[in-house]
Design an enzyme around this catalytic site. Structure first.
Site, PDB file in Angstrom:
ATOM      1  N   ASP A   1       0.905  -1.685  -0.195  1.00  0.00           N
ATOM      2  CA  ASP A   1       0.061  -0.119   0.168  1.00  0.00           C
ATOM      3  C   ASP A   1       0.524   0.763   0.045  1.00  0.00           C
ATOM      4  OD1 ASP A   1      -3.354   0.195   0.683  1.00  0.00           O
ATOM      5  OD2 ASP A   1      -1.921   1.960   0.595  1.00  0.00           O
TER       6      ASP A   1
ATOM      7  N   THR B   1     -14.034  -3.857  -7.871  1.00  0.00           N
ATOM      8  CA  THR B   1     -15.201  -3.909  -8.370  1.00  0.00           C
ATOM      9  C   THR B   1     -14.909  -2.834  -9.383  1.00  0.00           C
ATOM     10  OG1 THR B   1     -16.609  -4.704  -6.175  1.00  0.00           O
ATOM     11  CG2 THR B   1     -17.861  -3.397  -7.795  1.00  0.00           C
TER      12      THR B   1
ATOM     13  N   PHE C   1     -17.082 -11.600  -3.052  1.00  0.00           N
ATOM     14  CA  PHE C   1     -19.011 -11.432  -2.550  1.00  0.00           C
ATOM     15  C   PHE C   1     -18.861 -11.454  -1.209  1.00  0.00           C
ATOM     16  CE2 PHE C   1     -18.156 -12.709  -6.862  1.00  0.00           C
ATOM     17  CZ  PHE C   1     -19.959 -12.144  -7.630  1.00  0.00           C
TER      18      PHE C   1
ATOM     19  N   GLU D   1     -19.128  -7.288   5.092  1.00  0.00           N
ATOM     20  CA  GLU D   1     -18.543  -6.830   5.531  1.00  0.00           C
ATOM     21  C   GLU D   1     -19.382  -7.557   7.335  1.00  0.00           C
ATOM     22  OE1 GLU D   1     -17.367  -2.470   6.305  1.00  0.00           O
ATOM     23  OE2 GLU D   1     -16.828  -2.779   4.390  1.00  0.00           O
TER      24      GLU D   1
ATOM     25  N   LEU E   1     -21.657  -6.459 -10.329  1.00  0.00           N
ATOM     26  CA  LEU E   1     -22.184  -5.286 -10.002  1.00  0.00           C
ATOM     27  C   LEU E   1     -23.509  -5.808 -10.020  1.00  0.00           C
ATOM     28  CD1 LEU E   1     -21.284  -2.437 -13.211  1.00  0.00           C
ATOM     29  CD2 LEU E   1     -20.730  -2.975 -11.217  1.00  0.00           C
TER      30      LEU E   1
ATOM     31  N   GLY F   1     -26.720   0.562   4.096  1.00  0.00           N
ATOM     32  CA  GLY F   1     -25.382   1.521   3.904  1.00  0.00           C
ATOM     33  C   GLY F   1     -23.793   0.699   3.114  1.00  0.00           C
TER      34      GLY F   1
ATOM     35  N   CYS G   1     -20.578  -0.477  -0.809  1.00  0.00           N
ATOM     36  CA  CYS G   1     -21.047  -1.216  -2.193  1.00  0.00           C
ATOM     37  C   CYS G   1     -22.237  -1.113  -2.967  1.00  0.00           C
ATOM     38  CB  CYS G   1     -20.612  -2.655  -1.945  1.00  0.00           C
ATOM     39  SG  CYS G   1     -19.596  -2.919  -1.083  1.00  0.00           S
TER      40      CYS G   1
ATOM     41  N   LYS H   1     -23.582  -1.622  10.075  1.00  0.00           N
ATOM     42  CA  LYS H   1     -24.262  -2.374  10.256  1.00  0.00           C
ATOM     43  C   LYS H   1     -23.199  -2.869  11.079  1.00  0.00           C
ATOM     44  CE  LYS H   1     -22.633  -6.485   7.775  1.00  0.00           C
ATOM     45  NZ  LYS H   1     -22.428  -7.207   6.916  1.00  0.00           N
TER      46      LYS H   1
HETATM   47  C1  UGA Z   1     -22.543  -6.454   0.023  1.00  0.00           C
HETATM   48  C2  UGA Z   1     -22.701  -8.071  -0.612  1.00  0.00           C
HETATM   49  O1  UGA Z   1     -23.041  -8.124   0.909  1.00  0.00           O
HETATM   50  C3  UGA Z   1     -21.553  -8.484  -0.535  1.00  0.00           C
HETATM   51  O2  UGA Z   1     -22.146  -9.791  -1.097  1.00  0.00           O
HETATM   52  C4  UGA Z   1     -20.788  -7.675  -1.450  1.00  0.00           C
HETATM   53  O3  UGA Z   1     -19.463  -8.599  -1.598  1.00  0.00           O
HETATM   54  C5  UGA Z   1     -20.001  -6.694  -0.852  1.00  0.00           C
HETATM   55  O4  UGA Z   1     -21.229  -5.755  -0.634  1.00  0.00           O
HETATM   56  C6  UGA Z   1     -19.690  -5.740  -2.202  1.00  0.00           C
HETATM   57  O5  UGA Z   1     -19.617  -6.020  -2.817  1.00  0.00           O
HETATM   58  O6  UGA Z   1     -18.024  -5.622  -1.296  1.00  0.00           O
HETATM   59  P1  UGA Z   1     -21.679  -5.487   2.813  1.00  0.00           P
HETATM   60  O7  UGA Z   1     -22.328  -3.624   1.536  1.00  0.00           O
HETATM   61  O8  UGA Z   1     -20.341  -5.481   3.379  1.00  0.00           O
HETATM   62  O9  UGA Z   1     -21.873  -6.704   1.328  1.00  0.00           O
HETATM   63  O10 UGA Z   1     -22.956  -5.796   3.522  1.00  0.00           O
HETATM   64  P2  UGA Z   1     -23.898  -5.725   3.994  1.00  0.00           P
HETATM   65  O11 UGA Z   1     -24.766  -7.585   4.719  1.00  0.00           O
HETATM   66  O12 UGA Z   1     -24.863  -6.447   2.175  1.00  0.00           O
HETATM   67  O13 UGA Z   1     -25.289  -5.042   4.672  1.00  0.00           O
HETATM   68  C7  UGA Z   1     -25.358  -3.883   3.839  1.00  0.00           C
HETATM   69  C8  UGA Z   1     -26.432  -3.006   4.296  1.00  0.00           C
HETATM   70  O14 UGA Z   1     -27.898  -3.878   3.839  1.00  0.00           O
HETATM   71  C9  UGA Z   1     -25.990  -2.712   5.691  1.00  0.00           C
HETATM   72  O15 UGA Z   1     -26.493  -1.613   6.271  1.00  0.00           O
HETATM   73  C10 UGA Z   1     -27.386  -4.245   6.336  1.00  0.00           C
HETATM   74  O16 UGA Z   1     -27.677  -3.300   7.454  1.00  0.00           O
HETATM   75  C11 UGA Z   1     -28.268  -4.042   5.222  1.00  0.00           C
HETATM   76  N1  UGA Z   1     -28.859  -4.496   5.265  1.00  0.00           N
HETATM   77  C12 UGA Z   1     -28.445  -6.329   5.272  1.00  0.00           C
HETATM   78  C13 UGA Z   1     -30.392  -4.805   5.503  1.00  0.00           C
HETATM   79  O17 UGA Z   1     -30.859  -3.789   5.510  1.00  0.00           O
HETATM   80  N2  UGA Z   1     -31.137  -5.706   5.269  1.00  0.00           N
HETATM   81  C14 UGA Z   1     -30.559  -6.914   5.696  1.00  0.00           C
HETATM   82  O18 UGA Z   1     -31.870  -8.021   5.742  1.00  0.00           O
HETATM   83  C15 UGA Z   1     -29.527  -7.505   5.527  1.00  0.00           C
END
Ligand code: UGA
Length: 450
Positions: free
Chosen positions: A17, A115, A150, A153, A205, A257, A260, A323
């Site tokens: 980095d 991505t 995929f 976090e 995407l 939030g 991604c 989250k």
């Molecule tokens: C997301 C995707 O889930 C991953 O598959 C992908 O690899 C990643 O983006 C990326 O492109 O790097 P991430 O943003 O880390 O992962 O977390 P998520 O679990 O998807 O949560 C995203 C948001 O959705 C959070 O704010 C979470 O609280 C919200 N969420 C999630 C909900 O409001 N309800 C749910 O049932 C699940």
């Protein structure tokens, strides 16, 4: 990379980095100081660091020694210029490719891990193939693959250990096999999908767009449930039992939030407009419109319930991360909701078990507030939840941290100034539990309780 080093002791993995402080933190003997909080990560780093996992700022040396290079830099939404507000800024991908072109030796496989918009591999190839100033250039060759990530976090290590699938997109079968051999060390072959390079880039995407669309769909129904007397949990169960819809990823929230979903949908919208598919672009953009609407709806609702004004009122905000189980605050719904409440004059006390004061300050630095400090409320970071609940008019639960479920809610309610409100935007409690607290309670997607 830490997980690869864990499963492939014969491979030497070096992370580089340009940011010296980040590399120093990755090398810190105190594993609590790693730059990212992620359950299980520090154990993997501890097992492999300085064995076959190294962190360095010597980019030239690491590139010249590497047979395979993963480009994993950030690709934020462009803030200005062509495509501003929608397209991804590829300046870090471009500068990484230039560094690889300059320092690599012999044959090098480049894996696009960030991505990226569709056709970015072409840009990388073009940079690699046109590095004329380099006298050694005739001795170099490259293969470019796409292998998007995929993981989510908060569950990153689990997702990497046991992914639903791994994608490898490319044309050079020898390069594809080399990367596949690495994944095969712990991932069953049927989960490794081989595609052409553009399908791989586009699938990343589209996966995020579908996931975000699901969240906006369920969040759009929460308001309808609250008004009609339907209960969102019951609706989720009823629809989720249809195996075609499925049960996962349907929890209502104050809005999604993370770094991604928004960025990737904006990218998709840009791509659709670029190819002239305006109706498709508008369709996907609505996913973001609904997400914004949910955040605004919740902050407006807090103001309305508190007799139409929060000026000078003390409000405790529980959770700032986007989250649970992460210290990441990018695009967290807490940012928008906090800003709206501060604009309305509230005195916010913000708590989060993993996010620090500095990070919140960065997210909430609002220019107009600094220029005109008297026309708005304020915020404080507060570790002691019970202390901040004293005389508070409202508590808003924004992040679904496990420790918030275990708080002594009876005690918290008794400390608040009456009539007090609790707003549960994550449905972290069964609503029956709240009846005994003797204060007003609002829960996302539940008909009005009090
Ligand atoms: C997301 C995707 O889930 C991953 O598959 C992908 O690899 C990643 O983006 C990326 O492109 O790097 P991430 O943003 O880390 O992962 O977390 P998520 O679990 O998807 O949560 C995203 C948001 O959705 C959070 O704010 C979470 O609280 C919200 N969420 C999630 C909900 O409001 N309800 C749910 O049932 C699940």
């Amino acid at each position: 990379m830490a997980v690869i080093s864990d499963h492939c002791p014969q491979i030497e993995v070096t992370l580089v980095d340009i940011d010296e402080s980040k590399i120093a933190a990755w090398n810190d003997s105190d594993l609590m100081n790693l730059p990212i909080y992620e359950p299980g990560l520090k154990e993997v780093v501890k097992r492999n660091r300085n064995r076959n996992l190294f962190f360095s700022t010597n980019i030239a040396k690491a590139i010249s020694e590497a047979e395979m290079i993963f480009i994993s830099v950030n690709t934020p939404t462009k803030l200005s210029g062509l495509g501003a507000g929608y397209a991804s800024d590829l300046k870090w991908v471009e500068s990484s490719a230039r560094q690889v072109a300059k320092y690599s030796k012999g044959h090098t496989i480049i894996v696009e891990k960030s991505t990226v918009p569709v056709k970015t591999a072409e840009l990388i190839k073009e940079i690699l193939m046109n590095s004329e100033n380099d006298s050694d250039f005739n001795k170099k060759s490259f293969s470019v693959l796409s292998s998007p990530e995929f993981l989510a976090e908060g569950t990153a290590i689990k997702d990497l250990e046991n992914p639903d699938r791994v994608l490898i997109g490319g044309e050079d079968y020898r390069a594809i096999d080399t990367l596949k051999e690495i994944y095969l060390k712990w991932i069953p072959e049927e989960k490794i999908l081989l595609t052409n390079i553009w399908s791989s880039e586009l699938s990343k995407l589209i996966a995020n767009a579908f996931l975000a669309q699901r969240l906006s769909s369920i969040n759009s129904i929460t308001a309808l449930c609250e008004s009609t007397g339907a209960e969102i949990d019951e609706v989720v169960k009823a629809i989720g039992n249809d195996t075609r819809i499925g049960k996962k990823f349907l929890s209502p929230s104050p809005g999604f939030g993370g770094s991604c979903f928004k960025k990737d949908i904006l990218n998709l919208v840009y791509l659709c407009r670029y190819y002239g598919f305006y109706s498709i672009a508008n369709y996907w953009e609505q996913v973001l419109v609904i997400n914004q609407w949910q955040k605004k709806r919740i902050s407006n609702l807090v103001v309305e319930k508190l007799f139409g004004t929060v000026t000078g009122k003390k409000i405790l905000l529980l959770g700032f991360a986007f989250k649970a189980n992460t210290n990441d605050t990018r695009e967290s719904p807490a940012i928008e909701i906090s800003k709206n409440l501060i604009e309305n004059g509230a005195q916010l006390n913000i708590n989060d078990p993993k996010v620090n004061n500095k990070q919140i300050e960065k997210e909430l630095s609002i220019k107009e507030f600094e220029e005109n400090p008297l026309s708005h409320g304020s915020w404080n970071f507060e570790r002691d939840i019970y202390k901040s609940a004293k005389n508070a008019d409202a508590i808003i639960i924004i992040t679904e941290w496990e420790e918030y479920r275990e708080l002594n809610w009876q005690k918290l309610s008794s400390l608040m100034r009456k009539p007090a409100w609790i707003f549960d935007t994550r449905k972290i409690f069964p609503k029956e539990k709240w009846v005994d607290l003797g204060i007003n309670f609002w829960q996302v997607g539940s008909p009005n309780i009090k």
